[in-house]
Design a protein around this motif. Sequence first.
Motif, PDB file in Angstrom:
ATOM      1  N   ASP A 257      -1.228 -24.982  25.989  1.00  0.00           N
ATOM      2  CA  ASP A 257      -1.745 -25.565  27.224  1.00  0.00           C
ATOM      3  C   ASP A 257      -3.272 -25.475  27.211  1.00  0.00           C
ATOM      4  O   ASP A 257      -3.834 -24.379  27.379  1.00  0.00           O
ATOM      5  N   GLY A 258      -3.931 -26.603  26.976  1.00  0.00           N
ATOM      6  CA  GLY A 258      -5.382 -26.612  26.825  1.00  0.00           C
ATOM      7  C   GLY A 258      -6.136 -25.987  27.983  1.00  0.00           C
ATOM      8  O   GLY A 258      -7.008 -25.142  27.767  1.00  0.00           O
ATOM      9  N   PRO A 259      -5.852 -26.357  29.260  1.00  0.00           N
ATOM     10  CA  PRO A 259      -6.611 -25.775  30.372  1.00  0.00           C
ATOM     11  C   PRO A 259      -6.496 -24.261  30.485  1.00  0.00           C
ATOM     12  O   PRO A 259      -7.382 -23.616  31.048  1.00  0.00           O
ATOM     13  N   SER A 260      -5.417 -23.672  29.976  1.00  0.00           N
ATOM     14  CA  SER A 260      -5.260 -22.219  30.071  1.00  0.00           C
ATOM     15  C   SER A 260      -6.036 -21.479  28.992  1.00  0.00           C
ATOM     16  O   SER A 260      -6.160 -20.250  29.056  1.00  0.00           O
ATOM     17  N   VAL A 261      -6.548 -22.198  28.004  1.00  0.00           N
ATOM     18  CA  VAL A 261      -7.340 -21.574  26.945  1.00  0.00           C
ATOM     19  C   VAL A 261      -8.804 -21.635  27.369  1.00  0.00           C
ATOM     20  O   VAL A 261      -9.402 -22.704  27.445  1.00  0.00           O
ATOM     21  N   THR A 262      -9.384 -20.491  27.665  1.00  0.00           N
ATOM     22  CA  THR A 262     -10.761 -20.410  28.127  1.00  0.00           C
ATOM     23  C   THR A 262     -11.615 -19.697  27.093  1.00  0.00           C
ATOM     24  O   THR A 262     -11.113 -19.017  26.195  1.00  0.00           O
ATOM     25  N   THR A 263     -12.898 -19.850  27.263  1.00  0.00           N
ATOM     26  CA  THR A 263     -13.827 -19.219  26.329  1.00  0.00           C
ATOM     27  C   THR A 263     -13.738 -17.705  26.398  1.00  0.00           C
ATOM     28  O   THR A 263     -13.828 -17.021  25.372  1.00  0.00           O
ATOM     29  N   LEU A 264     -13.538 -17.162  27.595  1.00  0.00           N
ATOM     30  CA  LEU A 264     -13.460 -15.711  27.722  1.00  0.00           C
ATOM     31  C   LEU A 264     -12.239 -15.153  27.008  1.00  0.00           C
ATOM     32  O   LEU A 264     -12.266 -14.023  26.511  1.00  0.00           O
ATOM     33  N   ARG A 265     -11.168 -15.948  26.930  1.00  0.00           N
ATOM     34  CA  ARG A 265      -9.951 -15.479  26.275  1.00  0.00           C
ATOM     35  C   ARG A 265      -9.902 -15.824  24.792  1.00  0.00           C
ATOM     36  O   ARG A 265      -8.990 -15.402  24.089  1.00  0.00           O
ATOM     37  N   ALA A 266     -10.853 -16.605  24.325  1.00  0.00           N
ATOM     38  CA  ALA A 266     -10.804 -17.087  22.950  1.00  0.00           C
ATOM     39  C   ALA A 266     -10.754 -15.962  21.911  1.00  0.00           C
ATOM     40  O   ALA A 266      -9.963 -16.028  20.967  1.00  0.00           O
ATOM     41  N   PRO A 267     -11.578 -14.911  22.016  1.00  0.00           N
ATOM     42  CA  PRO A 267     -11.513 -13.859  20.980  1.00  0.00           C
ATOM     43  C   PRO A 267     -10.142 -13.205  20.875  1.00  0.00           C
ATOM     44  O   PRO A 267      -9.637 -12.987  19.768  1.00  0.00           O
ATOM     45  N   GLU A 268      -9.507 -12.909  22.003  1.00  0.00           N
ATOM     46  CA  GLU A 268      -8.195 -12.267  21.935  1.00  0.00           C
ATOM     47  C   GLU A 268      -7.121 -13.240  21.461  1.00  0.00           C
ATOM     48  O   GLU A 268      -6.159 -12.832  20.794  1.00  0.00           O
ATOM     49  N   LEU A 269      -7.295 -14.538  21.743  1.00  0.00           N
ATOM     50  CA  LEU A 269      -6.331 -15.522  21.249  1.00  0.00           C
ATOM     51  C   LEU A 269      -6.424 -15.678  19.730  1.00  0.00           C
ATOM     52  O   LEU A 269      -5.406 -15.904  19.067  1.00  0.00           O
ATOM     53  N   VAL A 270      -7.620 -15.562  19.180  1.00  0.00           N
ATOM     54  CA  VAL A 270      -7.778 -15.637  17.727  1.00  0.00           C
ATOM     55  C   VAL A 270      -6.980 -14.521  17.064  1.00  0.00           C
ATOM     56  O   VAL A 270      -6.246 -14.738  16.082  1.00  0.00           O
ATOM     57  N   GLU A 271      -7.097 -13.310  17.586  1.00  0.00           N
ATOM     58  CA  GLU A 271      -6.347 -12.184  17.013  1.00  0.00           C
ATOM     59  C   GLU A 271      -4.856 -12.343  17.249  1.00  0.00           C
ATOM     60  O   GLU A 271      -4.036 -11.978  16.387  1.00  0.00           O
ATOM     61  N   ALA A 272      -4.464 -12.913  18.395  1.00  0.00           N
ATOM     62  CA  ALA A 272      -3.041 -13.094  18.683  1.00  0.00           C
ATOM     63  C   ALA A 272      -2.411 -14.101  17.725  1.00  0.00           C
ATOM     64  O   ALA A 272      -1.260 -13.913  17.283  1.00  0.00           O
ATOM     65  N   VAL A 273      -3.119 -15.165  17.380  1.00  0.00           N
ATOM     66  CA  VAL A 273      -2.593 -16.146  16.428  1.00  0.00           C
ATOM     67  C   VAL A 273      -2.399 -15.503  15.060  1.00  0.00           C
ATOM     68  O   VAL A 273      -1.388 -15.745  14.382  1.00  0.00           O
TER      69      VAL A 273
END
Length: 858
Positions: A257-273
């Motif tokens: 979901d594009g709108p739920s991906v924010t810049t503040l969450r980007a670092p933790e999403l990189v590690e989660a992937v």
Amino acid sequence: MNAWTQVRVNRGVAAVLGLLVLSACLLVAAVPKVTQTAYDDALRVAMAGSDPSRADLVVVSKRQSVPGGPLTPAVLLDADRSFRAALPPELRPAVTARDTGDSHYTVRKNENPVISVDGQVRSYQYLNLAWTSGAERQVRYVEGRPPGTPGELDGGPLFEVALERGAAEEMRMRVGATVLLGGMQKLAARVSGLFEPVGPGSGYWRHNDALRRVMKVRKPGADTDDWYATGLVSDAALPELGALYSNTTYRWVIGVDGPSVTTLRAPELVEAVKTFRGAVPVVLEGTSPGALDTALDSLLQEHLTRLRVAESLLLFVVAGLFTVALGVIALAVRLLAERMRHGLVLMRARGASLARIAATTTGTVAAVAVPAGVAGYALSYALPGPLTLLVHLGPLAVVAATALLAAGQALAHRWPQTDRREDVATSRPSPRRITAEAAVVVLALAGTYLLRQRGLTTQTDERGFDPFLILVPAGLTLAVALVVLRCYPYPLRLAVRLAARLRPAVPFLGLTLAARARPAATLSVLILLPALAVAVFGAVVSGRLATTQQTSAWQQVGARARLDSALPITPEIVERIRRVPGVREVVTATRTVSLLRTDLQRVVVLAVDTRAYRDLLREGPLTLPDAPVLVSPDLADRGPIELLGPSPRALTPGGIVTGLPRVYGGAPLVIAPPDGSPVNTVFLDGDDLDPGPLLAAVNLQDTQVTTLDGVLSGIAGAPFTATIERAFTVVTLALAGYALAAVLVALVTGGADRTGALSHLRALGLSTAQARRLTVLEISPMIVLTALAGLLLGLALPAVLGPGVDLSSYTGGLAVEVYPADLTTPVLLTVGLAVAAVLGAFAYAALGRPSAERRRPT
């Protein structure tokens, strides 16, 4: 001494202080919110413009067997549930629910060659078989019916398939046609119906693009394209499809979901992937367990890299703004302390401690600063954006700094004070102050050297932020301001000697007062010079960005418009293009890909009339040498070039062309004379070229139109670029306002001494007009010299910081290498600010005339 009483007594100064604190708090709270919103917009644009296979989580497996029996939708659903259960907690809020958005799962049997259609032999055609979840909601049948249960033909399965209408027409497969397929097993298919996609632009169809069109692939060494069509099969066909193990691929698409991906969450999403990538083989056990096929982590990392560049530049600009704002607030605090000085001296004489004096001063300033800070913080909520930690801490830091400045005013009461005339003699700085100022200059020079060596934005991805380097540009402006502060009285003293020879007394008196500047006037230099330097820097960078964006757009298009077609463009089509409104000139070309005989390197060959093409580029920044054969710089040292292909050619380069290779992705480029090959590229010159009429004139499939205006608007309108441009504009306006406020506050601070001096001079015969000119002459030299120094520093900053600042993120990937000496905007900005400051001094002198006339010498 009651704080609120002092506020009421000095309500004018208190109002100025409150307005300054409010504006500073609003800026430091609003800028992070607005920029964070722009960062999120940039991330959404990047994700929306990326292929879904990059942005979504796709699990791919080439299964050789299905555990637990025949393949059914329930088996695939269980696997989808297992994958979602294995998602790290950080990823779960960012994905779409099953069968919503892009989420679905598919089974596809590929590489099935078509032997015949209704008994007619076919060659170079393939029919893939695919099952997708939720297909019934994504298609609309326009002929026939949905596929049903498979049958049997000649001992092999007979699948009922549905084809996209355009693909069926291109493959010449009608409803009811029987298609015999080759391969390791006997296969056949019967076309049961034709469909049209529902929402063809959705992510679902971008994932399944092969279902809605014929894919044409030319294998290496082949002379003919292979055509691939894909037919949908029913749920009932899944067991039969699952039994076909060769060339069968299973895909589970978990939409993001594009709108739920924010810049503040980007670092933790990189590690989660990364964590999920390691969990996929564990979830899907057995032969060929599968892997995660996604570039979401790379996409986010690319965004974070661009973000670090943008944040570095913005932090530099905001740091300069913050420094200037605090300087003006310090002047206002000093002015309020001066108004309270007599009362504080009396308190000190009656035995009040230094702490009591500091508490009284701080309490009075806090009574103004705290409500103003709260109001600025509250006003920032009117702007959209996430609430980051900086949004909360910024206003608090401004209010705390204001209170500390107020407490510092108590140091002036360490010893008994007497009335003094600061305009009679030049104040001498203490050794401690000289040492501190010298340390600032040394640190600024050392930081500038380190910044040029390491880079402010060029190495942030590898090394991260360096707070010292980010503050270096602001420190450099402060260092130059200190140097100007110490040096500018010397030319004024020379001017005083010259003015002493003149008959009028006003120039001599005004320049003398300017040379013996009061502390408040000298402090305004520390504000006016950085403000002008940062504002001029922003104007220079903005102008260079616009020029480089224009050059980058030309390098990406190669003309004002370019048409690229996969099919030959005939002379009749070229004539239709000439008649399109706005088209002035047309140059045809043939673009091919060839190999060099020496090392088989792939090069782009553009067969075009170089002279005609050079004439078409005459109004742009691109230039072509006067030679029929040109090469890009990476082919410059090869000498004669031999090209392989259907029409081998031996060419001798006559010049080097730069810039144009970016038109074709930066690949090595060879420009050669036309050789009679079919035209597939057209370069256009004209005004207001619209892609719509051009495409209509061509009327060929697989034709693309790229316009200069479209590319330029895409570069300039990108969220990162728009953010930095808005930031420069807002900061320039704010700095101009703060600079004017600093000059006026400095005038008001010295108003009492100035009025006393003028009253003595009025008794000696000084007229009202002369008194007004005297006030203007007192403040004008400081404004002019500081404005000149700020202009020179602002023009020098881009060259000084140039090697350490990477602006390619704002120019479409083209590096900003030089800053031309376009002085129009910087000079106008400097002159405008200086004139406004001088007019402010004149207005102050005019408005202060009645009080000066009432004052009598004592």
